[in-house]
Design an enzyme around this catalytic site. Structure first.
Site, PDB file in Angstrom:
ATOM      1  CB  CYS A 179       0.177  -4.943 -11.423  1.00  0.00           C
ATOM      2  SG  CYS A 179       0.576  -4.696  -9.693  1.00  0.00           S
ATOM      3  CG  HIS A 223      -4.066  -5.564 -11.695  1.00  0.00           C
ATOM      4  ND1 HIS A 223      -3.590  -6.700 -11.099  1.00  0.00           N
ATOM      5  CD2 HIS A 223      -3.556  -4.519 -10.984  1.00  0.00           C
ATOM      6  CE1 HIS A 223      -2.822  -6.366 -10.070  1.00  0.00           C
ATOM      7  NE2 HIS A 223      -2.795  -5.048  -9.979  1.00  0.00           N
ATOM      8  CG  ASN A 249      -2.370  -5.885  -6.404  1.00  0.00           C
ATOM      9  OD1 ASN A 249      -1.944  -6.650  -7.262  1.00  0.00           O
ATOM     10  ND2 ASN A 249      -2.159  -4.577  -6.458  1.00  0.00           N
TER      11      ASN A 249
HETATM   12  N1  COA Z   1      -6.675   0.261   8.078  1.00  0.00           N
HETATM   13  C1  COA Z   1      -7.260   1.316   8.664  1.00  0.00           C
HETATM   14  N2  COA Z   1      -7.015   2.589   8.289  1.00  0.00           N
HETATM   15  C2  COA Z   1      -6.154   2.780   7.283  1.00  0.00           C
HETATM   16  C3  COA Z   1      -5.490   1.722   6.645  1.00  0.00           C
HETATM   17  C4  COA Z   1      -5.786   0.423   7.067  1.00  0.00           C
HETATM   18  N3  COA Z   1      -5.233  -0.680   6.508  1.00  0.00           N
HETATM   19  N4  COA Z   1      -4.687   2.213   5.684  1.00  0.00           N
HETATM   20  C5  COA Z   1      -4.829   3.549   5.720  1.00  0.00           C
HETATM   21  N5  COA Z   1      -5.711   3.891   6.702  1.00  0.00           N
HETATM   22  C6  COA Z   1      -6.159   5.220   7.072  1.00  0.00           C
HETATM   23  C7  COA Z   1      -5.213   6.310   6.656  1.00  0.00           C
HETATM   24  O1  COA Z   1      -4.167   6.457   7.576  1.00  0.00           O
HETATM   25  C8  COA Z   1      -6.136   7.494   6.608  1.00  0.00           C
HETATM   26  O2  COA Z   1      -6.315   7.985   7.903  1.00  0.00           O
HETATM   27  P1  COA Z   1      -6.413   9.578   8.180  1.00  0.00           P
HETATM   28  O3  COA Z   1      -7.612  10.035   7.424  1.00  0.00           O
HETATM   29  O4  COA Z   1      -6.558   9.620   9.660  1.00  0.00           O
HETATM   30  O5  COA Z   1      -5.120  10.128   7.668  1.00  0.00           O
HETATM   31  C9  COA Z   1      -7.467   6.912   6.143  1.00  0.00           C
HETATM   32  O6  COA Z   1      -7.381   5.510   6.388  1.00  0.00           O
HETATM   33  C10 COA Z   1      -7.760   7.158   4.688  1.00  0.00           C
HETATM   34  O7  COA Z   1      -6.597   6.832   3.936  1.00  0.00           O
HETATM   35  P2  COA Z   1      -6.566   6.981   2.385  1.00  0.00           P
HETATM   36  O8  COA Z   1      -5.205   6.604   1.902  1.00  0.00           O
HETATM   37  O9  COA Z   1      -7.109   8.303   1.964  1.00  0.00           O
HETATM   38  O10 COA Z   1      -7.620   5.851   1.968  1.00  0.00           O
HETATM   39  P3  COA Z   1      -8.147   5.474   0.557  1.00  0.00           P
HETATM   40  O11 COA Z   1      -9.608   5.520   0.553  1.00  0.00           O
HETATM   41  O12 COA Z   1      -7.417   6.204  -0.534  1.00  0.00           O
HETATM   42  O13 COA Z   1      -7.731   3.963   0.460  1.00  0.00           O
HETATM   43  C11 COA Z   1      -6.110   2.600  -0.642  1.00  0.00           C
HETATM   44  C12 COA Z   1      -6.365   3.595   0.462  1.00  0.00           C
HETATM   45  C13 COA Z   1      -4.624   2.232  -0.629  1.00  0.00           C
HETATM   46  C14 COA Z   1      -6.954   1.374  -0.398  1.00  0.00           C
HETATM   47  C15 COA Z   1      -6.496   3.238  -2.004  1.00  0.00           C
HETATM   48  O14 COA Z   1      -5.933   4.509  -2.143  1.00  0.00           O
HETATM   49  C16 COA Z   1      -6.063   2.390  -3.176  1.00  0.00           C
HETATM   50  O15 COA Z   1      -6.512   1.279  -3.328  1.00  0.00           O
HETATM   51  N6  COA Z   1      -5.209   2.948  -4.030  1.00  0.00           N
HETATM   52  C17 COA Z   1      -4.694   2.184  -5.153  1.00  0.00           C
HETATM   53  C18 COA Z   1      -3.613   1.272  -4.686  1.00  0.00           C
HETATM   54  C19 COA Z   1      -3.299   0.221  -5.688  1.00  0.00           C
HETATM   55  O16 COA Z   1      -4.169  -0.327  -6.301  1.00  0.00           O
HETATM   56  N7  COA Z   1      -2.024  -0.076  -5.854  1.00  0.00           N
HETATM   57  C20 COA Z   1      -1.575  -1.077  -6.735  1.00  0.00           C
HETATM   58  C21 COA Z   1      -1.755  -0.632  -8.136  1.00  0.00           C
HETATM   59  S1  COA Z   1      -1.313  -1.902  -9.207  1.00  0.00           S
END
Ligand code: COA
Length: 323
Positions: free
Chosen positions: A113, A250, A280
């Site tokens: 990215c 970003h 993204n």
């Molecule tokens: N829809 C519904 N539920 C979802 C889901 C979706 N698309 N994706 C994950 N979940 C669920 C998980 O399974 C989890 O369930 P559980 O509690 O029963 O295990 C719950 O939601 C919470 O998941 P978690 O991963 O803790 O959520 P989060 O608040 O961390 O959000 C992201 C997940 C990926 C949005 C977040 O971590 C994020 O944005 N991280 C950075 C990623 C990024 O920017 N990557 C590129 C960098 S350049």
């Protein structure tokens, strides 16, 4: 002193739009979950025949028109991308060929990215050392082609697109400073396991390939690193955060952007946001956000901008510039 200055911007997004409601039909998710956790409402998705180089060419033409330069003027092409059409020839030569440009250096940079920030930094050196007079710099991606559409933890995040800028020498301030970094110790937090010579390919299980990400951990390092590199760019130039007109981050996740802006003490009104419409788009996100701000009139000549990005590797970078 010679600076390099952005004289034109452009962007191109594939036609097909996928909304959160569309995703609800594919995976166990909800519009509400995606909006509140990521800020994404819709994303553009490349068609089967769309290549990254096609998106590049369309964005480049708009940037060249805005800069009022022609293909004869371009003497350098640098493209940041993680999804090139081919492993080789490099995508910048494919764009060169499609645009009818001949002879100038053309290469791509792969920094996930952060690709556009790395590409812009590289082109800046070519301009300020007098090696190039008119650089075409692009960030482009068809990252959705790497997405596993059955994996709800990643497929809701990404989108495709391309953003381009034209960079030329100027006596007045343009790019003020560039700050790049990387730390491969984080390689396992966000990666795509297949490439030439990869373990999966050797094992003959390429079809299992998908984007692998430890979202929570990526989130934490991203916020800390983006805040750090922004502060580094400001301190290196004795510029206070109040002097910044626009932060162009970003667009990975609205919550990461909010947390970074908070660390910098910048109100969201001074942040260009496209994550809701684009998702993204990896290396394309910063140049597309820049183009959105320029074309809707918010970003004006002479204003102070901070561009910053973070991506797999991890890689990160910031560019402070006067537009
Ligand atoms: N829809 C519904 N539920 C979802 C889901 C979706 N698309 N994706 C994950 N979940 C669920 C998980 O399974 C989890 O369930 P559980 O509690 O029963 O295990 C719950 O939601 C919470 O998941 P978690 O991963 O803790 O959520 P989060 O608040 O961390 O959000 C992201 C997940 C990926 C949005 C977040 O971590 C994020 O944005 N991280 C950075 C990623 C990024 O920017 N990557 C590129 C960098 S350049």
């Amino acid at each position: 002193m010679t600076y390099s200055r952005i004289v034109g911007t452009g962007r191109h997004l594939p036609e097909r739009i996928m909304t959160n409601a569309d995703l609800e039909k594919i995976v166990e998710t909800s519009d509400e979950w995606i909006r509140t956790r990521t800020g994404v409402e819709r994303r553009h998705v490349a068609g089967e025949d769309d290549t990254t180089s096609d998106l590049c060419v369309a964005a480049a033409k708009k940037a060249m028109a805005a800069a009022q330069v022609s293909v004869e003027d371009i003497d350098l092409i640098v493209i940041g991308t993680t999804t090139p059409d081919l492993i080789f020839p490099n995508i910048a030569t494919l764009v060169q060929e499609k645009m009818g440009i001949h002879g100038c250096p053309a290469f791509s940079i792969e920094a996930a990215c952060t690709g556009f920030i790395y590409a812009l930094t590289t082109a800046d050196k070519f301009i300020t050392t007098g090696t190039s007079k008119c650089a075409l710099v692009i960030g482009a991606e068809v990252i959705t082609k790497l997405v596993d559409w059955s994996d709800r933890t990643t497929c809701v995040l990404f989108g495709d697109g391309a953003g381009a800028v034209i960079l030329q020498p100027a006596e007045e301030q343009g790019i003020i400073s560039c700050h790049l970094g990387a730390d491969g110790q984080y390689r396992d937090l966000l990666y795509y396991p297949v490439g030439a010579g990869s373990q999966l390919e050797k094992a003959g299980i390429v079809e299992e390939a998908k984007i692998l990400m430890k979202g929570n951990e990526v989130f934490k390092v991203a916020v800390k690193t983006l805040g750090g590199v922004a502060t580094e760019a400001l301190e290196a130039n004795g510029i206070s955060k109040d002097e910044l007109d626009w932060l162009i981050p970003h667009q990975a996740n609205l919550r990461i952007i909010q947390a970074t802006a908070k660390r910098l003490g910048m109100p969201l009104e001074k942040v260009i946001l496209t994550v809701q419409d684009h998702g993204n788009t990896s290396a394309a996100s910063v140049p597309m956000a820049l183009d959105v701000g320029v074309r809707d009139g918010r970003i004006k000549r002479g204003q102070l901008l901070l561009l910053e990005a973070f991506g797999g590797g991890f890689t990160w970078g910031a560019v402070l510039l006067r537009y």
